[in-house]
Design a protein around this motif. Structure first.
Motif, PDB file in Angstrom:
ATOM      1  N   SER A 188       0.849  -1.188   0.000  1.00  0.00           N
ATOM      2  CA  SER A 188       0.000   0.000   0.000  1.00  0.00           C
ATOM      3  C   SER A 188       0.884   1.237   0.000  1.00  0.00           C
ATOM      4  O   SER A 188       2.079   1.167   0.316  1.00  0.00           O
ATOM      5  N   PHE A 189       0.285   2.379  -0.357  1.00  0.00           N
ATOM      6  CA  PHE A 189       0.983   3.666  -0.360  1.00  0.00           C
ATOM      7  C   PHE A 189       0.401   4.574   0.714  1.00  0.00           C
ATOM      8  O   PHE A 189      -0.813   4.557   0.969  1.00  0.00           O
TER       9      PHE A 189
ATOM     10  N   ARG B  47       5.204  13.030  -2.507  1.00  0.00           N
ATOM     11  CA  ARG B  47       6.195  12.295  -1.708  1.00  0.00           C
ATOM     12  C   ARG B  47       5.442  11.206  -0.963  1.00  0.00           C
ATOM     13  O   ARG B  47       4.454  11.499  -0.287  1.00  0.00           O
ATOM     14  N   TRP B  48       5.885   9.955  -1.102  1.00  0.00           N
ATOM     15  CA  TRP B  48       5.104   8.845  -0.577  1.00  0.00           C
ATOM     16  C   TRP B  48       5.961   7.841   0.184  1.00  0.00           C
ATOM     17  O   TRP B  48       7.176   7.801   0.048  1.00  0.00           O
ATOM     18  N   THR B  49       5.273   7.044   0.990  1.00  0.00           N
ATOM     19  CA  THR B  49       5.883   5.895   1.673  1.00  0.00           C
ATOM     20  C   THR B  49       5.122   4.645   1.244  1.00  0.00           C
ATOM     21  O   THR B  49       3.895   4.610   1.295  1.00  0.00           O
ATOM     22  N   TRP B  50       5.886   3.666   0.794  1.00  0.00           N
ATOM     23  CA  TRP B  50       5.342   2.392   0.328  1.00  0.00           C
ATOM     24  C   TRP B  50       5.641   1.335   1.388  1.00  0.00           C
ATOM     25  O   TRP B  50       6.771   1.235   1.880  1.00  0.00           O
ATOM     26  N   THR B  51       4.626   0.562   1.760  1.00  0.00           N
ATOM     27  CA  THR B  51       4.796  -0.501   2.756  1.00  0.00           C
ATOM     28  C   THR B  51       4.274  -1.797   2.164  1.00  0.00           C
ATOM     29  O   THR B  51       3.162  -1.832   1.608  1.00  0.00           O
TER      30      THR B  51
ATOM     31  N   THR C  14      10.601   4.628   0.494  1.00  0.00           N
ATOM     32  CA  THR C  14      10.124   5.983   0.267  1.00  0.00           C
ATOM     33  C   THR C  14      10.457   6.415  -1.162  1.00  0.00           C
ATOM     34  O   THR C  14      11.390   5.901  -1.779  1.00  0.00           O
ATOM     35  N   GLY C  15       9.680   7.361  -1.666  1.00  0.00           N
ATOM     36  CA  GLY C  15       9.926   7.831  -3.018  1.00  0.00           C
ATOM     37  C   GLY C  15       9.173   9.112  -3.320  1.00  0.00           C
ATOM     38  O   GLY C  15       8.393   9.613  -2.511  1.00  0.00           O
ATOM     39  N   THR C  16       9.423   9.616  -4.509  1.00  0.00           N
ATOM     40  CA  THR C  16       8.779  10.836  -4.993  1.00  0.00           C
ATOM     41  C   THR C  16       8.379  10.625  -6.448  1.00  0.00           C
ATOM     42  O   THR C  16       9.138  10.057  -7.231  1.00  0.00           O
TER      43      THR C  16
ATOM     44  N   TYR D  48      12.811   6.424  -6.288  1.00  0.00           N
ATOM     45  CA  TYR D  48      12.508   5.705  -5.046  1.00  0.00           C
ATOM     46  C   TYR D  48      13.729   4.915  -4.598  1.00  0.00           C
ATOM     47  O   TYR D  48      14.659   4.669  -5.379  1.00  0.00           O
ATOM     48  N   ASP D  49      13.693   4.501  -3.346  1.00  0.00           N
ATOM     49  CA  ASP D  49      14.844   3.867  -2.719  1.00  0.00           C
ATOM     50  C   ASP D  49      14.833   2.361  -2.980  1.00  0.00           C
ATOM     51  O   ASP D  49      14.612   1.552  -2.078  1.00  0.00           O
TER      52      ASP D  49
END
Length: 231
Positions: A156-157, A172-176, A196-198, A215-216
């Motif tokens: 999910s984001f 700017r988002w966090t992906w889990t 994390t990414g953009t 993104y990382d």
């Protein structure tokens, strides 16, 4: 946006007024509370101008008005106008940046795992730029890549921040996710991972026509044990 002030005036000396406002911006650096200013010219009357100035609140607008630089520039502004400018103070009761809402919905749907709902917000000629891919992808390629991520992770984001300007929105988002399938040669581990990414999205007619991703990915591979962790 919570408060805006409309300044309505008529002038045949707009170039001088423009230079005057440039001077105010320079002189109030580090002091002003105004955050955004837009000046529009009436298409049916070339001497009619409206300036819209944004502030965090009415109180901040008043503090801005009380700056000595603002008072001095105002007197010079009046001298350039054909009559006294009028001021309208407005509390903002609705502030909706439409493209930003579409970008947020894109990530919400992507997190729910419904490809059709995700990409219905994209144009048929959508172009996807991702440094992890050897070449840019079209809409079909982007769908296939998304499906590949879904085969590898249940994810999910979370949207952490967004900025919108003109036809572009930056998110700017966090992906889990949980690693449920093979990913880049790494068999499913069941491990919980985050990244994390953009993403920059460009819009045309209310739909996403281009996307740039950063993104990382290296950090994700570290979590899966595919690469050595950085000391």
């Amino acid at each position: 946006m919570t408060f805006v002030q409309l300044i309505d005036c008529r002038t045949s000396r707009f170039d001088e007024m423009n230079r005057l406002m440039d001077r105010w911006v320079e002189q109030t650096r580090g002091k002003r509370t105004a955050t955004h200013a837009v000046v529009g010219k009436d298409l049916s009357d070339a001497s009619h101008f409206v300036e819209i100035v944004e502030f965090p609140s009415y109180e901040e607008a008043m503090r801005n008005s009380n700056l000595p630089e603002t008072e001095r520039i105002f007197r010079e502004l009046v001298a350039l106008c054909d009559g006294m400018p009028t001021f309208t103070d407005l509390d903002v009761v609705r502030d909706e940046q439409l493209n930003r809402g579409v970008a947020r919905a894109f990530f919400e749907e992507a997190g729910r795992g419904e490809p059709e709902a995700v990409f219905e917000r994209c144009t048929d000629d959508y172009v996807d730029h991702d440094p992890a891919n050897p070449q840019d992808l079209g809409l079909r390629g982007a769908r296939e890549e998304y499906a590949g991520w879904r085969r590898s992770f249940d994810f999910s984001f979370r949207v952490d921040d967004q900025v919108a300007e003109a036809d572009r929105v930056c998110t700017r988002w966090t992906w889990t996710g949980r690693h449920t399938g093979e990913f880049l040669g790494v068999a499913a581990t069941g491990q919980e991972v985050t990244m994390t990414g953009t993403t920059w999205h460009r819009f045309r007619d209310g739909s996403i026509c281009e996307g740039w991703w950063q993104y990382d990915r290296a950090g994700l591979l570290e979590q899966l044990g595919a690469v050595a962790q950085t000391p």
